[in-house]
Design a protein around this motif. Structure first.
Motif, short mmCIF file in Angstrom:
data_model
loop_
_atom_site.label_atom_id
_atom_site.label_comp_id
_atom_site.label_asym_id
_atom_site.label_seq_id
_atom_site.Cartn_x
_atom_site.Cartn_y
_atom_site.Cartn_z
N THR A 1 38.84 19.98 28.51
CA THR A 1 37.88 21.09 28.44
C THR A 1 37.44 21.53 29.83
O THR A 1 37.29 22.73 30.08
N PHE A 2 37.24 20.60 30.73
CA PHE A 2 36.87 20.96 32.10
C PHE A 2 37.93 21.87 32.73
O PHE A 2 37.61 22.91 33.31
N SER A 3 39.17 21.49 32.60
CA SER A 3 40.27 22.29 33.18
C SER A 3 40.34 23.67 32.54
O SER A 3 40.51 24.68 33.23
N GLN A 4 40.18 23.71 31.23
CA GLN A 4 40.25 24.98 30.51
C GLN A 4 39.11 25.91 30.91
O GLN A 4 39.31 27.12 31.07
N LEU A 5 37.91 25.36 31.07
CA LEU A 5 36.76 26.18 31.43
C LEU A 5 36.90 26.79 32.82
O LEU A 5 36.49 27.93 33.05
N LYS A 6 37.46 26.04 33.75
CA LYS A 6 37.69 26.59 35.09
C LYS A 6 38.55 27.84 34.99
O LYS A 6 38.28 28.86 35.64
N GLU A 7 39.59 27.78 34.18
CA GLU A 7 40.50 28.92 34.03
C GLU A 7 39.83 30.06 33.27
O GLU A 7 39.93 31.23 33.67
N ASN A 8 39.15 29.73 32.17
CA ASN A 8 38.53 30.77 31.35
C ASN A 8 37.44 31.53 32.10
O ASN A 8 37.34 32.75 32.00
N CYS A 9 36.61 30.80 32.82
CA CYS A 9 35.52 31.44 33.56
C CYS A 9 36.06 32.32 34.68
O CYS A 9 35.53 33.40 34.95
N ALA A 10 37.12 31.86 35.33
CA ALA A 10 37.75 32.66 36.38
C ALA A 10 38.31 33.95 35.79
O ALA A 10 38.22 35.03 36.40
N ALA A 11 38.87 33.85 34.59
CA ALA A 11 39.43 35.02 33.93
C ALA A 11 38.33 36.04 33.58
O ALA A 11 38.58 37.25 33.54
N GLU A 12 37.12 35.54 33.36
CA GLU A 12 35.98 36.42 33.06
C GLU A 12 35.38 37.03 34.32
O GLU A 12 34.49 37.87 34.26
N GLY A 13 35.85 36.56 35.48
CA GLY A 13 35.30 37.06 36.73
C GLY A 13 34.15 36.22 37.25
O GLY A 13 33.47 36.60 38.21
N GLY A 14 33.93 35.07 36.63
CA GLY A 14 32.86 34.18 37.06
C GLY A 14 33.41 32.85 37.55
O GLY A 14 34.62 32.64 37.59
N VAL A 15 32.51 31.95 37.90
CA VAL A 15 32.89 30.62 38.39
C VAL A 15 32.20 29.57 37.54
O VAL A 15 30.99 29.62 37.33
N PHE A 16 32.98 28.63 37.02
CA PHE A 16 32.41 27.52 36.28
C PHE A 16 31.79 26.55 37.26
O PHE A 16 32.45 25.95 38.09
N ARG A 17 30.45 26.41 37.18
CA ARG A 17 29.71 25.59 38.15
C ARG A 17 29.43 24.18 37.67
O ARG A 17 29.15 23.30 38.47
N GLY A 18 29.44 23.96 36.34
CA GLY A 18 29.18 22.61 35.85
C GLY A 18 28.56 22.61 34.48
O GLY A 18 28.46 23.63 33.81
#
Length: 288
Positions: free
Chosen positions: A51-68
């Motif tokens: 899930t951590f890896s997936q969220l990094k990719e998904n958030c980047a795709a939304e134009g944001g950054v997964f911070r934690g």
């Protein structure tokens, strides 16, 4: 918010529908006018790393950054083996409740539950009265680990850990130190005789979970009774404590105070815990 979302954080657990963290952090995001979002993600323990890896990719795709993320039951110990870096607080406690994604993408696991518990307790009592005293903890999971260490740092002389799995209680007692001891779940009522504070660190008594079966008959009236459960806000344990004159401390304060450090790490703002925040989060309890 003043523009598009640039920073994304959240809370993970299984289940997660009960969590008030999105309401809590959402309040701060609005209060401080941040271009940020805080979400709830249902995650099973075996899914955490992926899930951590997936969220990094998904958030980047939304134009944001997964911070934690914050972690709740049953992920706090699972994360200990998933993150890249362990903060000293997490190492000492042996559990993680807050994960921060660094600029290099590595995950740092922290634990803010202990200080959150003590800060909440301090709103109700002078915590100095507990120095040299005895604590009885129900449960041996991630929250119990944090609270046991925090009460040790506070100066309590004895920590008695009652858990349905005695082996887990023994493991936690060994982790905390020589002044901690494991006790059979069936003997929990008897250990209340010498307790200066009783803390329910389990999910028993939470909405949708089995009740916590315990008698407070042997507990002295000067003892403090705390429950980390906050849905419902006043559990049967706290109702029983209040009815006999004990100081009762609900789990909402711990939730609010433990959240401060994570919010600051993710969004760069040190938030305030005040009556307006508590009232806002309490409104979210309606219907839960």
């Amino acid at each position: 918010m003043t523009g598009k979302i640039t920073k994304i954080a959240g809370v993970m657990g299984w289940p997660i529908s009960h969590s008030l963290s999105p309401r809590l952090h959402g309040y701060w995001i609005d209060k401080y006018g941040l271009d940020a979002d805080y979400r709830a993600w249902p995650v099973k323990p075996e899914e955490l790393g992926g899930t951590f890896s997936q969220l990094k990719e998904n958030c980047a795709a939304e134009g944001g950054v997964f911070r934690g993320t914050n972690l709740t039951i049953p992920l706090k110990e699972t994360a200990f083996d998933v993150v890249d870096i362990l903060d000293p607080s997490a190492k000492r406690i042996g559990a993680v409740n807050t994960v921060v994604v660094g600029e290099d993408g590595r995950l740092t696991g922290r634990n803010t539950d202990g200080i959150g518990f003590i800060d909440s307790l301090a709103e109700h009592v002078n915590t100095d009265v507990l120095r040299g005293g005895t604590a009885v903890l129900l449960g041996a999971g991630g929250a119990a680990r944090a609270i046991a260490v925090a009460l040790t740092d506070l100066g309590m002389a004895k920590i008695i850990i009652c858990n349905r799995s005695t082996s887990r209680a023994e493991t936690l007692a060994g982790h905390v130190g020589t002044h901690a001891e494991a006790a059979l779940w069936e003997t929990r009522n008897n250990h209340l005789l010498d307790a200066d504070i009783l803390v329910n660190c389990t999910s028993l008594g939470m909405t949708g979970q089995p009740p916590l079966e315990i008698s407070l008959d042997l507990l002295k009236k000067s003892a403090i009774v705390s429950d980390i459960v906050y849905v419902p806000l006043e559990t049967d344990l706290l109702k029983a404590a209040k009815s006999r004159g004990n100081i009762a401390v609900d789990g909402l304060g711990m939730l609010l105070h433990q959240a401060k450090a994570g919010f600051e790490a993710w969004f760069g703002v040190t938030p305030e815990v005040d009556t307006a925040l508590r009232r806002h989060v309490l409104d979210g309890l309606k219907g839960k």
